[in-house]
Design an enzyme around this catalytic site. Sequence first.
Site, PDB file in Angstrom:
ATOM      1  N   ASP A   1      -9.042   5.755  -0.070  1.00 39.88           N
ATOM      2  CA  ASP A   1      -8.315   4.607   0.483  1.00 39.88           C
ATOM      3  C   ASP A   1      -9.002   4.254   1.790  1.00 39.88           C
ATOM      4  OD1 ASP A   1      -6.616   2.856   1.783  1.00 39.88           O
ATOM      5  OD2 ASP A   1      -4.807   4.073   1.555  1.00 39.88           O
TER       6      ASP A   1
ATOM      7  N   LYS B   1      -6.766  -5.776   7.211  1.00 35.85           N
ATOM      8  CA  LYS B   1      -7.142  -5.123   8.450  1.00 35.85           C
ATOM      9  C   LYS B   1      -8.586  -5.454   8.849  1.00 35.85           C
ATOM     10  CE  LYS B   1      -3.881  -1.269   7.877  1.00 35.85           C
ATOM     11  NZ  LYS B   1      -2.816  -2.183   7.648  1.00 35.85           N
TER      12      LYS B   1
ATOM     13  N   TRP C   1       0.344   7.185   4.780  1.00 36.92           N
ATOM     14  CA  TRP C   1      -0.145   6.508   3.572  1.00 36.92           C
ATOM     15  C   TRP C   1      -0.698   7.502   2.568  1.00 36.92           C
ATOM     16  CZ3 TRP C   1       2.180   2.221   3.596  1.00 36.92           C
ATOM     17  CH2 TRP C   1       2.425   1.552   4.797  1.00 36.92           C
TER      18      TRP C   1
END
Length: 355
Positions: free
Chosen positions: A166, A190, A99
């Site tokens: 992030d 999540k 990511w």
Amino acid sequence: MKKHNFNAGPSILPREVIEETAKAILDFNGSGLSLMEISHRAKDFKPVVDEAVALFKELLDIPEGYSVLFLGGGASMEFCMVPYNFLEKKAAYLNTGTWAKKAMKEAKGFGEVVEVASSADANYTFIPKNYTVPADADYFHITTNNTIFGTELREDPTVSVPLVGDMSSDIFSRPVDVSKYICIYGGAQKNLAPAGVTFVIVKNDAVGKVSRYIPTMLNYQTHIDGGSMFNTPPVVPIYSALLTLRWIKAQGGVKEMERRAIERANLLYSEIDRNKLFVGTAVEEDRSRMNICFVMAPEYKELEADFLNFATERGMVGIKGHRSVGGFRASCYNALPVESVKALIACMQEFEKQH
């Protein structure tokens, strides 16, 4: 048979959040209408957003001068929105996994991107250290938890340039010094809510400093001014996020979430290290508390499919590792009870006895 949800995302939510969301989908606040069919500007819904923002600020101890936004597009949209809003000439990125690499790729469309360090050559098994961030960078971007490779950065770096994080998969699992960041973002699926909403914590005075035109929907100022209501927001996930935030507060807040995360991780990593059949994939000092990755020891590699079937038959859900790593991944997000970790450990021990 009880199911133990180790899915990496969309992932486990507190049971009461699921039940209360289901009730609201049938009848929101006794209105006779579903949460899915009311106006986002209805008098009953605006307090949902207001309370969610207030709880975000309370639980993370967010200083004055920051806005909390609820947007669409997932963290992947933020890979583009961050450089759109903050990259004038140069940005620095720490490459710690898939990511982070994708975020870096998007930023290259807006200016120079400096990769300050990378653990790609070691299949992202550690968090790079002792790197230098260019003093003239517009910002430094980190990915605090790497879901695929099972590494985590649990300290907020002190750097001389604006910091962007992030935090898709470890938000609310530890205290964060928000004052070090100009922007923190993440997909909610999540640790916060069902897929469909993205949270963004943005420092108000960091916005509006780039010279380029920013399309209206991709401009953070649009959503700061509109209170996340410039266009129709993802109503159901925002409501679920509110319920999760209430749950976190009722459980004892972020410090309690951190205590539970440490307890779960210590139990499972201890078993991985003890059990002759399994080996952890990340270096010990950088092991994630959220995504615990492990493989069969080399001499037992042929038992991988057998263990996956064995554990699945005993109610372990979502433990197959990502194809980049192989083996197994137990995602231990905030809502996962320690009993589920103990059930997985019991599986590992029973399988060991058989082999």
